[in-house]
Design a protein around this motif. Structure first.
Motif, mmCIF file in Angstrom:
data_model
loop_
_atom_site.group_PDB
_atom_site.id
_atom_site.type_symbol
_atom_site.label_atom_id
_atom_site.label_comp_id
_atom_site.label_asym_id
_atom_site.label_seq_id
_atom_site.Cartn_x
_atom_site.Cartn_y
_atom_site.Cartn_z
ATOM 1 N N GLY A 1 30.289 47.513 54.942
ATOM 2 C CA GLY A 1 31.393 47.248 54.026
ATOM 3 C C GLY A 1 32.144 45.988 54.396
ATOM 4 N N TYR A 2 32.262 45.731 55.688
ATOM 5 C CA TYR A 2 32.893 44.509 56.178
ATOM 6 C C TYR A 2 32.078 43.297 55.715
ATOM 7 N N LEU A 3 30.762 43.347 55.892
ATOM 8 C CA LEU A 3 29.900 42.238 55.477
ATOM 9 C C LEU A 3 29.935 42.048 53.956
ATOM 10 N N ARG A 4 30.055 43.149 53.236
ATOM 11 C CA ARG A 4 30.164 43.057 51.773
ATOM 12 C C ARG A 4 31.472 42.387 51.381
ATOM 13 N N ALA A 5 32.545 42.723 52.062
ATOM 14 C CA ALA A 5 33.839 42.114 51.746
ATOM 15 C C ALA A 5 33.806 40.606 52.016
ATOM 16 N N ASN A 6 33.115 40.194 53.084
ATOM 17 C CA ASN A 6 32.963 38.757 53.356
ATOM 18 C C ASN A 6 32.264 38.064 52.182
ATOM 19 N N GLU A 7 31.187 38.678 51.705
ATOM 20 C CA GLU A 7 30.430 38.107 50.583
ATOM 21 C C GLU A 7 31.296 38.023 49.331
ATOM 22 N N ASP A 8 32.011 39.090 49.021
ATOM 23 C CA ASP A 8 32.854 39.098 47.828
ATOM 24 C C ASP A 8 33.918 38.002 47.895
ATOM 25 N N GLU A 9 34.525 37.848 49.064
ATOM 26 C CA GLU A 9 35.579 36.844 49.225
ATOM 27 C C GLU A 9 35.017 35.431 49.023
ATOM 28 N N ALA A 10 33.888 35.138 49.688
ATOM 29 C CA ALA A 10 33.291 33.810 49.570
ATOM 30 C C ALA A 10 32.785 33.560 48.152
ATOM 31 N N ARG A 11 32.209 34.583 47.537
ATOM 32 C CA ARG A 11 31.648 34.433 46.183
ATOM 33 C C ARG A 11 32.748 34.145 45.178
ATOM 34 N N ASP A 12 33.885 34.784 45.332
ATOM 35 C CA ASP A 12 35.012 34.544 44.434
ATOM 36 C C ASP A 12 35.448 33.077 44.522
ATOM 37 N N ILE A 13 35.542 32.542 45.734
ATOM 38 C CA ILE A 13 35.913 31.144 45.928
ATOM 39 C C ILE A 13 34.896 30.224 45.248
ATOM 40 N N GLU A 14 33.618 30.498 45.451
ATOM 41 C CA GLU A 14 32.561 29.646 44.902
ATOM 42 C C GLU A 14 32.582 29.639 43.378
ATOM 43 N N LEU A 15 32.745 30.803 42.778
ATOM 44 C CA LEU A 15 32.751 30.881 41.321
ATOM 45 C C LEU A 15 33.967 30.181 40.728
ATOM 46 N N ARG A 16 35.095 30.288 41.381
ATOM 47 C CA ARG A 16 36.296 29.614 40.879
ATOM 48 C C ARG A 16 36.151 28.099 40.974
ATOM 49 N N ASN A 17 35.506 27.618 42.042
ATOM 50 C CA ASN A 17 35.299 26.174 42.192
ATOM 51 C C ASN A 17 34.146 25.656 41.340
ATOM 52 N N LEU A 18 33.349 26.564 40.775
ATOM 53 C CA LEU A 18 32.224 26.171 39.936
ATOM 54 C C LEU A 18 32.683 25.655 38.571
ATOM 55 N N GLY A 19 33.927 25.941 38.232
ATOM 56 C CA GLY A 19 34.473 25.426 36.977
ATOM 57 C C GLY A 19 34.180 26.298 35.776
ATOM 58 N N LEU A 20 33.802 27.556 36.020
ATOM 59 C CA LEU A 20 33.570 28.477 34.917
ATOM 60 C C LEU A 20 34.895 28.875 34.283
ATOM 61 N N ASP A 21 34.862 29.223 33.001
ATOM 62 C CA ASP A 21 36.078 29.759 32.408
ATOM 63 C C ASP A 21 36.371 31.114 33.028
ATOM 64 N N ARG A 22 37.603 31.529 32.928
ATOM 65 C CA ARG A 22 38.050 32.717 33.646
ATOM 66 C C ARG A 22 37.243 33.964 33.284
ATOM 67 N N GLN A 23 36.939 34.140 32.004
ATOM 68 C CA GLN A 23 36.212 35.340 31.585
ATOM 69 C C GLN A 23 34.793 35.350 32.148
ATOM 70 N N THR A 24 34.118 34.186 32.116
ATOM 71 C CA THR A 24 32.751 34.107 32.639
ATOM 72 C C THR A 24 32.730 34.328 34.147
ATOM 73 N N ALA A 25 33.678 33.693 34.848
ATOM 74 C CA ALA A 25 33.741 33.850 36.307
ATOM 75 C C ALA A 25 33.998 35.300 36.678
ATOM 76 N N SER A 26 34.915 35.951 35.950
ATOM 77 C CA SER A 26 35.258 37.337 36.256
ATOM 78 C C SER A 26 34.076 38.268 36.003
ATOM 79 N N SER A 27 33.393 38.103 34.862
ATOM 80 C CA SER A 27 32.269 38.993 34.550
ATOM 81 C C SER A 27 31.100 38.750 35.499
ATOM 82 N N THR A 28 30.888 37.480 35.909
ATOM 83 C CA THR A 28 29.811 37.187 36.859
ATOM 84 C C THR A 28 30.104 37.826 38.210
#
Length: 498
Positions: free
Chosen positions: A91-118
């Motif tokens: 669960g700790y390793l999963r939380a690391n992935e979720d945190e990093a993935r959220d940062i990456e998707l936000r910096n990818l320039g996706l619109d909010r709805q697409t980033a959230s659903s992805t």
């Protein structure tokens, strides 16, 4: 070129490649709709890589796209003895992935709805793959063997740079520098040269949080020893223990500020005086101890030598005992250089080989409680650690505390966000001239500013600032009050400070 000349070099390449080899991944367990989930991770990773927004703070684990590790989480891999602890660790390793993935998707320039659903889709796939794949014993055991992040030293550079021959010269340079620092600390405080005005910076205090430390001995812990803390309590600790910065200010390059991205040469916006904080842990004396690191950024390192260049950063870290009181302070620059340690309590030093580089202990007496850090103009070197009421300054100012993740989501001039750090963990444009003559040490781009988790702190040996056993290598832990803190199986009910 004759075969006689080719053979030795070919043998060298074989050795280098062998040193980089890892255990092969066992056959991937069959998972219903698992191929679709793996394809989604691959597609998103390709977009992130193409855009250059991959986050380097957590280490990806080959074969496990839904997990990421850091050195603290990886330190438990050899200690897990039951499945309940294993799943908590995953669960700790999963939380690391979720945190990093959220940062990456936000910096990818996706619109909010697409980033959230992805992100939701990836989290669902991650939970699905984790449950099925890690139920397989061979796949589970392989994870335990490959979870440790790679070290921050280049084996190729050390080999081609003839590291064994360069080692005495690197050691001599380190010793000469440390002797200069000790001589400077031996001087009376009032004899320190000041090139400009001494300005005292304090953290802006919010009335939302109690202005006192948190008694950590009363907090529950999970099976990994992580502390059950409310987010407000983390902020409370960060605010109360934030250092006062007593800075010799000769020019704008001595003003702390918010780093800027997207404008060419990196720098800081001094109109936004910010210090960033990051909670974490160390393992010392059989205990997991809370740490809070503070990141201060300046427009440039103005030293007149090969270390000079744009952007400079100082990291100040506080390690707390079980009662929530400072046990140790230590600091590096954001390049990983200049590791100084300031124990608050008496601790016996361990014997270390003469040819091994370690952190420097420049100050004999360190005050308890809140402190002031004196910084030199231009280089921003730490010159003293004082009690909070010892500093005298012509001017006083406030800085704002912000969480470290804000450095990973800095605003771009044209809109959107981008991390201060590149996919390699370095800040582009902060290369220093010293990287050429320090190349045999194996430290990548020595002197460049880098992301948390990527700080190599010695040129001789291999040392990382985020190594959870870092203090254990040079110090004997003092006796702690009370019995050892046992894991609390109900701590998961409380928000955990990871």
């Amino acid at each position: 070129m004759s075969r006689l000349h080719v053979a030795p070099f070919a043998g060298l390449l074989v050795l280098l490649l062998a040193g980089c080899a890892t255990t092969s991944t066992p056959p991937r367990p069959l998972v219903p709709q698992g191929d679709d989930c793996l394809a989604l991770f691959e597609q998103v990773d390709q977009r992130i890589e193409a855009a250059g927004v991959a986050d380097a703070g957590y280490a990806r684990i080959e074969g496990y796209p839904y997990l990421r590790s850091d050195r603290f989480s990886a330190s438990f891999a050899s200690e897990i003895s039951d499945m309940d602890t294993f799943w908590e660790w995953v669960g700790y390793l999963r939380a690391n992935e979720d945190e990093a993935r959220d940062i990456e998707l936000r910096n990818l320039g996706l619109d909010r709805q697409t980033a959230s659903s992805t992100l939701i889709d990836l989290r669902g796939c991650g939970a699905w793959l984790r449950s099925w794949e890690l139920d397989d014993k061979a796949f589970r055991e392989h994870l335990l063997s490959v979870v440790t992040p790679p070290h921050e030293y280049s084996t190729v550079a050390r080999t081609l740079g003839l590291y064994p021959l360069a080692k005495p010269f690197l050691n001599r340079g380190v010793r000469e520098y440390q002797e200069e620092v000790l001589a400077e600390y031996a001087k009376p405080l009032d004899s320190l040269e000041a090139k400009g005005e001494l300005v005292l910076w304090k953290a802006r205090v919010s009335d939302e949080y109690a202005y006192e430390t948190v008694d950590l001995s009363r907090k529950p812990r999970d099976r990994l020893g992580r502390i059950g803390m409310l987010g407000s309590e983390v902020i409370q600790m960060a605010q109360y223990h934030a250092p006062q910065l007593w800075i010799d200010t000769a020019d704008d390059y001595d003003l702390p500020g918010q780093p800027t991205v997207g404008g060419g040469t990196p720098g800081v916006n001094v109109r936004k005086p910010v210090v960033y904080y990051l909670p974490g842990y160390t393992r010392f004396g059989g205990r997991n101890l809370l740490q809070i690191s503070y990141f201060v950024w300046f427009d440039r390192h103005q030293s007149g030598d090969s270390a000079e260049g744009p952007l400079d950063g100082v990291i100040w870290r506080v390690t707390f005992d079980e009662r929530g009181q400072p046990l140790m302070h230590d600091t590096i620059h954001a390049c990983g250089c200049y590791h100084f340690a300031y124990p608050v309590r008496d601790m016996r030093r361990r014997e270390v080989p003469d040819d091994r580089e370690t952190m420097l202990f420049p100050q004999a007496q360190v005050p308890e409680g809140q402190i002031t850090v004196r910084l030199k103009s231009g280089t921003h070197a730490v010159q003293r650690v004082l009690a909070a009421d010892q500093a005298r300054a012509a001017g006083g100012r406030e800085y704002e505390l912000q969480p470290y993740d804000e450095l990973l989501l800095l605003p771009l001039p044209e809109g959107g966000t981008r991390s201060l750090f590149g996919p390699d963990g370095l800040v582009a444009g902060t290369e220093r001239g010293e990287r050429f003559w320090l190349w045999p040490s194996g430290v990548r781009s020595a002197g460049a500013m880098r992301q948390w988790g990527r700080h190599a702190t010695t040129f001789v040996g291999q040392t990382h600032f985020d190594d959870p056993f870092l203090f254990e290598t040079v110090l004997v832990a003092p006796p702690f009050e009370g019995p050892a803190l046992a894991a609390d199986p109900h701590a998961a009910e409380i928000p955990l400070m990871r």
